[in-house]
Write a protein that holds these residues in place. Structure first.
Motif, PDB file in Angstrom:
ATOM      1  N   ILE A  26       0.828  -1.209   0.000  1.00 41.02           N
ATOM      2  CA  ILE A  26       0.000   0.000   0.000  1.00 41.02           C
ATOM      3  C   ILE A  26       0.863   1.259   0.000  1.00 41.02           C
ATOM      4  N   THR A  27       1.848   1.319   0.880  1.00 39.31           N
ATOM      5  CA  THR A  27       2.672   2.531   0.972  1.00 39.31           C
ATOM      6  C   THR A  27       3.508   2.739  -0.295  1.00 39.31           C
ATOM      7  N   ALA A  28       3.853   1.658  -0.982  1.00 39.60           N
ATOM      8  CA  ALA A  28       4.595   1.795  -2.243  1.00 39.60           C
ATOM      9  C   ALA A  28       3.767   2.549  -3.270  1.00 39.60           C
ATOM     10  N   HIS A  29       2.439   2.387  -3.217  1.00 38.99           N
ATOM     11  CA  HIS A  29       1.553   3.104  -4.141  1.00 38.99           C
ATOM     12  C   HIS A  29       1.214   4.504  -3.622  1.00 38.99           C
ATOM     13  N   LEU A  30       1.084   4.647  -2.312  1.00 39.32           N
ATOM     14  CA  LEU A  30       0.745   5.953  -1.749  1.00 39.32           C
ATOM     15  C   LEU A  30       1.872   6.969  -1.922  1.00 39.32           C
ATOM     16  N   LYS A  31       3.114   6.509  -1.953  1.00 39.10           N
ATOM     17  CA  LYS A  31       4.257   7.438  -1.983  1.00 39.10           C
ATOM     18  C   LYS A  31       4.294   8.296  -3.239  1.00 39.10           C
ATOM     19  N   ASP A  32       3.620   7.875  -4.279  1.00 44.74           N
ATOM     20  CA  ASP A  32       3.585   8.675  -5.509  1.00 44.74           C
ATOM     21  C   ASP A  32       2.574   9.820  -5.424  1.00 44.74           C
ATOM     22  N   HIS A  33       1.793   9.826  -4.355  1.00 45.77           N
ATOM     23  CA  HIS A  33       0.737  10.830  -4.212  1.00 45.77           C
ATOM     24  C   HIS A  33       0.837  11.629  -2.914  1.00 45.77           C
ATOM     25  N   PHE A  34       1.602  11.087  -1.941  1.00 42.69           N
ATOM     26  CA  PHE A  34       1.727  11.726  -0.635  1.00 42.69           C
ATOM     27  C   PHE A  34       3.156  11.590  -0.113  1.00 42.69           C
ATOM     28  N   ASN A  35       3.520  12.494   0.779  1.00 46.12           N
ATOM     29  CA  ASN A  35       4.728  12.281   1.567  1.00 46.12           C
ATOM     30  C   ASN A  35       4.359  11.284   2.664  1.00 46.12           C
ATOM     31  N   ILE A  36       4.998  10.129   2.671  1.00 42.23           N
ATOM     32  CA  ILE A  36       4.631   9.064   3.599  1.00 42.23           C
ATOM     33  C   ILE A  36       5.636   8.957   4.735  1.00 42.23           C
ATOM     34  N   LEU A  37       5.132   9.086   5.955  1.00 39.17           N
ATOM     35  CA  LEU A  37       5.908   8.807   7.159  1.00 39.17           C
ATOM     36  C   LEU A  37       5.300   7.568   7.800  1.00 39.17           C
ATOM     37  N   ILE A  38       6.136   6.662   8.268  1.00 40.65           N
ATOM     38  CA  ILE A  38       5.633   5.421   8.862  1.00 40.65           C
ATOM     39  C   ILE A  38       5.954   5.408  10.349  1.00 40.65           C
ATOM     40  N   GLY A  39       4.923   5.165  11.159  1.00 39.19           N
ATOM     41  CA  GLY A  39       5.105   5.160  12.605  1.00 39.19           C
ATOM     42  C   GLY A  39       4.540   3.908  13.249  1.00 39.19           C
ATOM     43  N   HIS A  40       5.074   3.569  14.420  1.00 40.85           N
ATOM     44  CA  HIS A  40       4.606   2.404  15.175  1.00 40.85           C
ATOM     45  C   HIS A  40       3.477   2.830  16.103  1.00 40.85           C
ATOM     46  N   PRO A  41       2.430   1.997  16.256  1.00 43.08           N
ATOM     47  CA  PRO A  41       1.278   2.396  17.084  1.00 43.08           C
ATOM     48  C   PRO A  41       1.623   2.638  18.553  1.00 43.08           C
ATOM     49  N   HIS A  42       2.741   2.100  19.034  1.00 37.31           N
ATOM     50  CA  HIS A  42       3.116   2.300  20.435  1.00 37.31           C
ATOM     51  C   HIS A  42       3.873   3.609  20.646  1.00 37.31           C
ATOM     52  N   GLN A  43       4.181   4.313  19.572  1.00 36.45           N
ATOM     53  CA  GLN A  43       4.938   5.558  19.678  1.00 36.45           C
ATOM     54  C   GLN A  43       4.263   6.735  18.990  1.00 36.45           C
ATOM     55  N   VAL A  44       3.056   6.540  18.528  1.00 34.70           N
ATOM     56  CA  VAL A  44       2.411   7.512  17.665  1.00 34.70           C
ATOM     57  C   VAL A  44       2.094   8.834  18.373  1.00 34.70           C
ATOM     58  N   LEU A  45       1.945   8.833  19.692  1.00 34.83           N
ATOM     59  CA  LEU A  45       1.596  10.063  20.408  1.00 34.83           C
ATOM     60  C   LEU A  45       2.649  11.149  20.235  1.00 34.83           C
ATOM     61  N   SER A  46       3.867  10.756  19.984  1.00 35.64           N
ATOM     62  CA  SER A  46       4.954  11.733  19.826  1.00 35.64           C
ATOM     63  C   SER A  46       4.938  12.420  18.469  1.00 35.64           C
ATOM     64  N   TYR A  47       4.097  11.937  17.548  1.00 34.66           N
ATOM     65  CA  TYR A  47       4.172  12.431  16.169  1.00 34.66           C
ATOM     66  C   TYR A  47       2.821  12.875  15.607  1.00 34.66           C
ATOM     67  N   LEU A  48       1.881  13.171  16.465  1.00 33.66           N
ATOM     68  CA  LEU A  48       0.548  13.529  15.988  1.00 33.66           C
ATOM     69  C   LEU A  48       0.521  14.825  15.187  1.00 33.66           C
ATOM     70  N   ASP A  49       1.490  15.680  15.412  1.00 30.57           N
ATOM     71  CA  ASP A  49       1.468  16.995  14.759  1.00 30.57           C
ATOM     72  C   ASP A  49       2.343  17.084  13.506  1.00 30.57           C
ATOM     73  N   VAL A  50       2.898  15.959  13.053  1.00 34.56           N
ATOM     74  CA  VAL A  50       3.874  16.038  11.964  1.00 34.56           C
ATOM     75  C   VAL A  50       3.255  15.867  10.579  1.00 34.56           C
ATOM     76  N   ALA A  51       1.974  15.512  10.522  1.00 25.26           N
ATOM     77  CA  ALA A  51       1.373  15.206   9.222  1.00 25.26           C
ATOM     78  C   ALA A  51       0.024  15.884   9.066  1.00 25.26           C
ATOM     79  N   ASP A  52      -0.470  15.890   7.832  1.00 22.98           N
ATOM     80  CA  ASP A  52      -1.798  16.448   7.548  1.00 22.98           C
ATOM     81  C   ASP A  52      -2.903  15.487   7.965  1.00 22.98           C
ATOM     82  N   ALA A  53      -2.595  14.193   7.957  1.00 17.39           N
ATOM     83  CA  ALA A  53      -3.580  13.184   8.332  1.00 17.39           C
ATOM     84  C   ALA A  53      -2.855  11.931   8.793  1.00 17.39           C
ATOM     85  N   LEU A  54      -3.559  11.118   9.573  1.00 23.11           N
ATOM     86  CA  LEU A  54      -2.994   9.882  10.111  1.00 23.11           C
ATOM     87  C   LEU A  54      -3.813   8.706   9.600  1.00 23.11           C
ATOM     88  N   VAL A  55      -3.133   7.721   9.022  1.00 24.41           N
ATOM     89  CA  VAL A  55      -3.790   6.506   8.539  1.00 24.41           C
ATOM     90  C   VAL A  55      -3.454   5.378   9.501  1.00 24.41           C
TER      91      VAL A  55
END
Length: 268
Positions: A26-55
Motif C-alpha cells: 500500500i505505501t509503495a503506491h501511496l508514496k507517488d501521491h503523498f509524503n509518507i511517514l511510517i510510525g509504530h502504534p506504540h509511539q504515535v503520540l509523539s508524532y501527531l502533529d507532523v502530518a496532515d492526516a494519520l492513517v
C-alpha cells in the motif's frame, strides 16, 4: 503534496496474515501521491502533529496497549487530528458489546449473550464459543461444553453457540461504499481466501451493518457466516484496522481499490 503518517506494526504476528507485506504494498503506491511517514502504534503520540492526516492500518489488536490507545484516541479528538479510519465507529473499535446490542435490535447476528441466565437464547448447541468482550484475533477465545460454560465467570466475556456454517465471507467497504468481497471456502482455514461475487441479497445484509455503524470515513470489513439454509449471520464488524487481504484479489480489482483509497485520502 499532503503528508500522511501511516501507522502500522510490521512485526505484528497474525495467523494466516502477513501484515507487513500488505502495508509495504500500500505505501509503495501511496508514496507517488503523498509524503509518507511510517510510525509504530506504540509511539504515535509523539508524532501527531507532523502530518496532515494519520492513517491507522495494520496495527494488530490494541488489547496489548489499551491505555496507550485510549490516550491516543483522546489526544486525536482534543487536537482535532484527521484520522483514517475516523474513530467514531460503534463496532469492534469499542469491543464486542455491539453484538449484544444488535441482537436486541433483531439484526441478523450470531446469537450472543453475556449472562448465564440467558443461555436458553442460544438454543441447545453441543459446543459454545466464549470470547473476550475486548478481544480480537481470537485472543482469549474458548470452545466449551454446556457443563463447562456453567462453571465459568463471565465477567468481561460473552457466549455464542458454535454454528455448523458453510463458510465465512467478508465484505469490504471504503467510505461506506462496497469495494469487494472474499470468502474462505474451507471453514477450517479462515485466511485462505478467494474472490467472492456478492449477490444483491448479500449486499443488503452487509449494508445494514455499514449503515448502522455510520462511520464518517474509513475502511470497514463486515464478516458473516453462511448457514446451511443459505442465510447469513454477522460474525463481526471490523471498523478500526481491518486486514484487507489484498493478495487474494486479482490485479485489476486490487488496483481499483488502491485508486479509490488514494482518492479518499486526497479528499481528507
Amino acid at each position: 503534496m499532503k503528508t500522511i503518517l501511516y501507522v502500522t506494526d510490521f512485526y505484528y504476528k497474525a495467523k494466516g496474515r502477513k501484515y507487513y507485506e500488505e502495508d509495504l504494498y500500500i505505501t509503495a503506491h501511496l508514496k507517488d501521491h503523498f509524503n509518507i511517514l511510517i510510525g509504530h502504534p506504540h509511539q504515535v503520540l509523539s508524532y501527531l502533529d507532523v502530518a496532515d492526516a494519520l492513517v491507522f492500518r495494520n496495527t494488530g489488536s490494541v488489547i496489548g496497549y489499551q491505555e496507550y490507545f485510549k490516550q491516543f484516541v483522546e489526544e486525536v479528538k482534543e487536537k482535532d487530528i484527521i484520522t483514517f479510519n475516523s474513530l467514531d465507529g460503534k463496532a469492534d473499535i469499542k469491543g464486542k458489546q455491539y453484538l449484544l446490542d444488535l441482537m436486541d435490535l433483531d439484526y441478523p447476528v450470531i446469537p450472543t449473550i453475556d449472562h448465564l441466565k440467558d443461555l436458553d437464547k442460544l438454543g441447545d448447541p453441543t459446543t459454545f464459543v466464549v470470547k473476550l468482550k475486548n478481544g480480537a484475533d481470537s485472543i482469549g477465545m474458548e470452545f466449551l461444553t454446556k457443563e463447562e460454560v456453567l462453571k465459568i465467570d463471565l465477567k468481561g466475556r460473552l457466549i455464542q453457540p458454535y454454528l455448523d456454517f458453510e463458510y465465512e465471507v467478508s465484505f469490504y467497504y471504503l467510505n461506506n461504499s462496497f469495494q469487494y468481497a472474499l470468502y474462505a471456502p474451507n471453514k477450517e482455514k479462515r485466511w485462505d481466501l478467494q474472490e467472492y461475487t456478492a449477490t444483491d441479497e448479500d449486499l443488503v445484509f452487509a449494508d445494514k451493518f455499514v449503515h448502522w455503524n455510520n462511520m464518517e470515513r474509513g475502511i470497514v470489513r463486515i464478516d458473516g457466516c453462511r448457514l446451511k439454509d443459505n442465510s447469513l449471520l454477522l460474525v463481526e464488524v471490523e471498523d478500526l484496522n481491518p486486514f484487507l487481504s489484498l493478495d487474494a484479489l486479482s490485479e485489476p480489482k486490487k488496483m481499483d481499490f488502491i485508486k479509490n483509497f488514494i482518492c479518499a485520502l486526497e479528499q481528507l
